[in-house]
Enzyme design. Sequence first.
Site, mmCIF file in Angstrom:
data_model
loop_
_atom_site.group_PDB
_atom_site.id
_atom_site.type_symbol
_atom_site.label_atom_id
_atom_site.label_comp_id
_atom_site.label_asym_id
_atom_site.label_seq_id
_atom_site.Cartn_x
_atom_site.Cartn_y
_atom_site.Cartn_z
ATOM 1 N N LYS A 1 0.827 -1.112 0.258
ATOM 2 C CA LYS A 1 -0.123 0.053 -0.056
ATOM 3 C C LYS A 1 0.753 1.114 0.006
ATOM 4 O O LYS A 1 1.631 1.425 0.873
ATOM 5 C CB LYS A 1 -0.925 0.023 1.237
ATOM 6 C CG LYS A 1 -1.814 -1.050 1.262
ATOM 7 C CD LYS A 1 -2.826 -1.366 2.489
ATOM 8 C CE LYS A 1 -1.850 -1.362 3.798
ATOM 9 N NZ LYS A 1 -2.750 -1.728 5.040
ATOM 10 N N THR B 1 -8.575 9.939 7.946
ATOM 11 C CA THR B 1 -8.095 8.496 7.198
ATOM 12 C C THR B 1 -7.970 7.605 8.150
ATOM 13 O O THR B 1 -7.240 6.565 8.066
ATOM 14 C CB THR B 1 -6.972 8.626 6.368
ATOM 15 O OG1 THR B 1 -5.900 9.248 7.202
ATOM 16 C CG2 THR B 1 -7.062 9.727 5.216
ATOM 17 N N GLY C 1 -8.128 4.256 10.121
ATOM 18 C CA GLY C 1 -8.826 2.960 9.575
ATOM 19 C C GLY C 1 -8.709 2.516 8.301
ATOM 20 O O GLY C 1 -9.379 1.395 7.762
ATOM 21 N N THR C 2 -7.919 3.108 7.216
ATOM 22 C CA THR C 2 -7.912 2.919 5.932
ATOM 23 C C THR C 2 -7.350 1.641 5.710
ATOM 24 O O THR C 2 -7.805 0.713 4.818
ATOM 25 C CB THR C 2 -6.863 3.886 5.179
ATOM 26 O OG1 THR C 2 -5.807 4.090 5.990
ATOM 27 C CG2 THR C 2 -7.847 5.078 4.790
ATOM 28 N N GLY C 3 -6.445 1.120 6.292
ATOM 29 C CA GLY C 3 -5.699 -0.357 6.130
ATOM 30 C C GLY C 3 -6.881 -1.436 6.421
ATOM 31 O O GLY C 3 -6.731 -2.413 5.837
ATOM 32 N N CYS C 4 -7.341 -1.085 7.817
ATOM 33 C CA CYS C 4 -8.294 -2.207 8.272
ATOM 34 C C CYS C 4 -9.488 -2.313 7.205
ATOM 35 O O CYS C 4 -9.835 -3.627 6.813
ATOM 36 C CB CYS C 4 -8.709 -2.128 9.520
ATOM 37 S SG CYS C 4 -7.654 -1.592 10.629
HETATM 38 N N1 LIG Z 1 -5.401 10.322 1.098
HETATM 39 C C1 LIG Z 1 -5.801 9.162 0.300
HETATM 40 N N2 LIG Z 1 -6.510 9.241 -0.655
HETATM 41 C C2 LIG Z 1 -6.864 8.086 -1.582
HETATM 42 N N3 LIG Z 1 -6.480 6.963 -1.143
HETATM 43 C C3 LIG Z 1 -5.792 6.771 0.222
HETATM 44 C C4 LIG Z 1 -5.190 7.807 0.905
HETATM 45 N N4 LIG Z 1 -4.465 7.395 1.814
HETATM 46 C C5 LIG Z 1 -4.554 6.179 1.767
HETATM 47 N N5 LIG Z 1 -4.948 5.746 0.521
HETATM 48 C C6 LIG Z 1 -5.209 4.337 0.246
HETATM 49 O O1 LIG Z 1 -5.820 3.604 1.179
HETATM 50 C C7 LIG Z 1 -5.558 2.227 1.304
HETATM 51 C C8 LIG Z 1 -4.672 1.990 2.490
HETATM 52 O O2 LIG Z 1 -3.587 2.436 2.697
HETATM 53 P P1 LIG Z 1 -2.764 3.079 3.666
HETATM 54 O O3 LIG Z 1 -3.472 4.454 4.428
HETATM 55 O O4 LIG Z 1 -1.411 3.037 3.378
HETATM 56 O O5 LIG Z 1 -2.880 1.897 4.966
HETATM 57 P P2 LIG Z 1 -2.623 1.888 6.601
HETATM 58 O O6 LIG Z 1 -3.940 2.469 6.937
HETATM 59 O O7 LIG Z 1 -2.322 0.480 6.885
HETATM 60 O O8 LIG Z 1 -1.395 2.844 6.719
HETATM 61 C C9 LIG Z 1 -4.664 2.316 0.029
HETATM 62 O O9 LIG Z 1 -5.034 1.769 -1.056
HETATM 63 C C10 LIG Z 1 -3.821 3.492 -0.421
HETATM 64 O O10 LIG Z 1 -3.369 3.687 -1.319
HETATM 65 C C1 LIG Z 2 -7.470 -2.075 17.049
HETATM 66 C C2 LIG Z 2 -6.533 -1.498 16.002
HETATM 67 N N1 LIG Z 2 -6.285 -2.110 14.921
HETATM 68 C C3 LIG Z 2 -5.566 -1.563 13.808
HETATM 69 C C4 LIG Z 2 -5.217 -0.320 13.706
HETATM 70 C C5 LIG Z 2 -4.626 0.150 12.680
HETATM 71 O O1 LIG Z 2 -5.560 0.481 11.541
HETATM 72 P P1 LIG Z 2 -5.267 1.105 10.339
HETATM 73 O O2 LIG Z 2 -6.183 0.660 9.564
HETATM 74 O O3 LIG Z 2 -3.950 0.748 9.779
HETATM 75 O O4 LIG Z 2 -5.512 2.535 10.651
HETATM 76 P P2 LIG Z 2 -4.644 3.842 11.186
HETATM 77 O O5 LIG Z 2 -4.195 3.252 12.780
HETATM 78 O O6 LIG Z 2 -3.307 3.655 10.426
HETATM 79 O O7 LIG Z 2 -5.672 4.992 11.143
HETATM 80 C C6 LIG Z 2 -5.814 0.427 14.718
HETATM 81 N N2 LIG Z 2 -5.562 1.715 14.835
HETATM 82 N N3 LIG Z 2 -6.583 -0.215 15.888
#
Ligand SMILES: Nc1ncnc2c1ncn2[C@@H]1O[C@H](COP(=O)(O)OP(=O)(O)O)[C@@H](O)[C@H]1O
Ligand SMILES: Cc1ncc(COP(=O)(O)OP(=O)(O)O)c(N)n1
Length: 266
Positions: A169, A200, A202-205
Site C-alpha cells: 500500500k 483517514t 482505519g484505511t488499512g483495516c
Molecule cells: N488520502 C488518500 N486518498 C486516497 N487513497 C488513500 C489515501 N490514503 C491512503 N489511501 C489508500 O488507502 C489504502 C490503505 O492504505 P494506507 O493508508 O497506506 O494503509 P494503512 O492504514 O495500513 O497505513 C490504500 O489503497 C492507499 O493507497
Molecule cells: C485495534 C486496531 N487495529 C488496527 C489499527 C490500525 O489500523 P489502520 O487501518 O492501519 O489505521 P490507522 O491506525 O493507520 O489509522 C488500529 N489503529 N487499531
Amino acid sequence: MLTVAGSDSGGGAGIQADLKTMLALGVHGMSVVTAVTAQNSLGVQGAWELPVEAVRAQYRSVVDDIGVQAVKTGMLASVELVEAVAELIAGTDAPAVVDPVGISKHGDSLLAASALDSVRTKLLPAATLATPNLDEVAQLTGVRVESESDLREAAAAVLSYGPEWVLIKGGHLPGDAVDLLTDGTEEHWLRARRHDNRHTHGTGCTLASAIASQLAKGQSVPEAVAAAKEYVTGAIAAGFALGGGIGPVDHAWALRPQAGPGTPSA
Ligand SMILES: Nc1ncnc2c1ncn2[C@@H]1O[C@H](COP(=O)(O)OP(=O)(O)O)[C@@H](O)[C@H]1O
Ligand SMILES: Cc1ncc(COP(=O)(O)OP(=O)(O)O)c(N)n1
C-alpha cells in the site's frame, strides 16, 4: 467472513471497521477479538491482549459451526497471538488476508517488537494475501520505500516470506494513492486520486476487510483487490470529521450516495 483483530473503541479501525465494511459489502460479519484498545481520533490510550485460549476458543466456535469463506487478520499484539493465529488460519480451508498491523497512524505500537520474527516466519507463509503499509514493509523487510519505483523491491522482499500474493500500500507516499499487487508473476497497479482529507483513520483495516469480503463472495484476488480499492477510496473521500484529531473513513458511503460525504452524526 471472519475478522481476527483488535477492538478500536473509537469505531474507526480494527474489528469495528471490519464489521462495518462487511455489512456495507453484503457479507455476514463474524469476529475473533485479539485485544482491546482504548482509542480515539487522537491516538491509542491503552491496549490489553486477550489470552491465547480466548482467541482459540472464539475461532473454533465460529469456524466449527458456522464455517468461513474468508478470514482477515489485523492487530495480533504478541508472539503468542501471532503464532496461534498463524496456526489457526493455516488449518482453515479459506483464503486469508493478513494485514500485518504494526503501528497506528498516530505512531502507537500495536505489535510487540519481539513478534516481528513470528510474523515473518509463521504468519506471512499462511497468507493468501499480505497487505503491509510502508512502515510495516520497513519493519518486516528493511526495505524503505521512498517512491513508486521502490514498490517492486518491497513486494519481492515480502513475497520471499511466503504469502501467495502481496499488496504493497503506497498510501503514505506523496501524489496519487498507488498500490502494487503481485504474486511474483502477475503485476497489478492500483491507482486512485489522493483525497486531501485528513480523516483517514482505519484505511488499512477497511481495505483488507473489503478484500476478504470480496474473496468470500468468490472473486479472484485481483478482482477482490480492485473492488476493495474502489470501496476504500470512496470511504476516504467521504471521511468523517469526528473527534479532535484524525476521524474515521465513512464505511457506509456506498449505502447512502444521496447523503454526500462528511455529514454524519456520532
Ligand atoms: N488520502 C488518500 N486518498 C486516497 N487513497 C488513500 C489515501 N490514503 C491512503 N489511501 C489508500 O488507502 C489504502 C490503505 O492504505 P494506507 O493508508 O497506506 O494503509 P494503512 O492504514 O495500513 O497505513 C490504500 O489503497 C492507499 O493507497
Ligand atoms: C485495534 C486496531 N487495529 C488496527 C489499527 C490500525 O489500523 P489502520 O487501518 O492501519 O489505521 P490507522 O491506525 O493507520 O489509522 C488500529 N489503529 N487499531
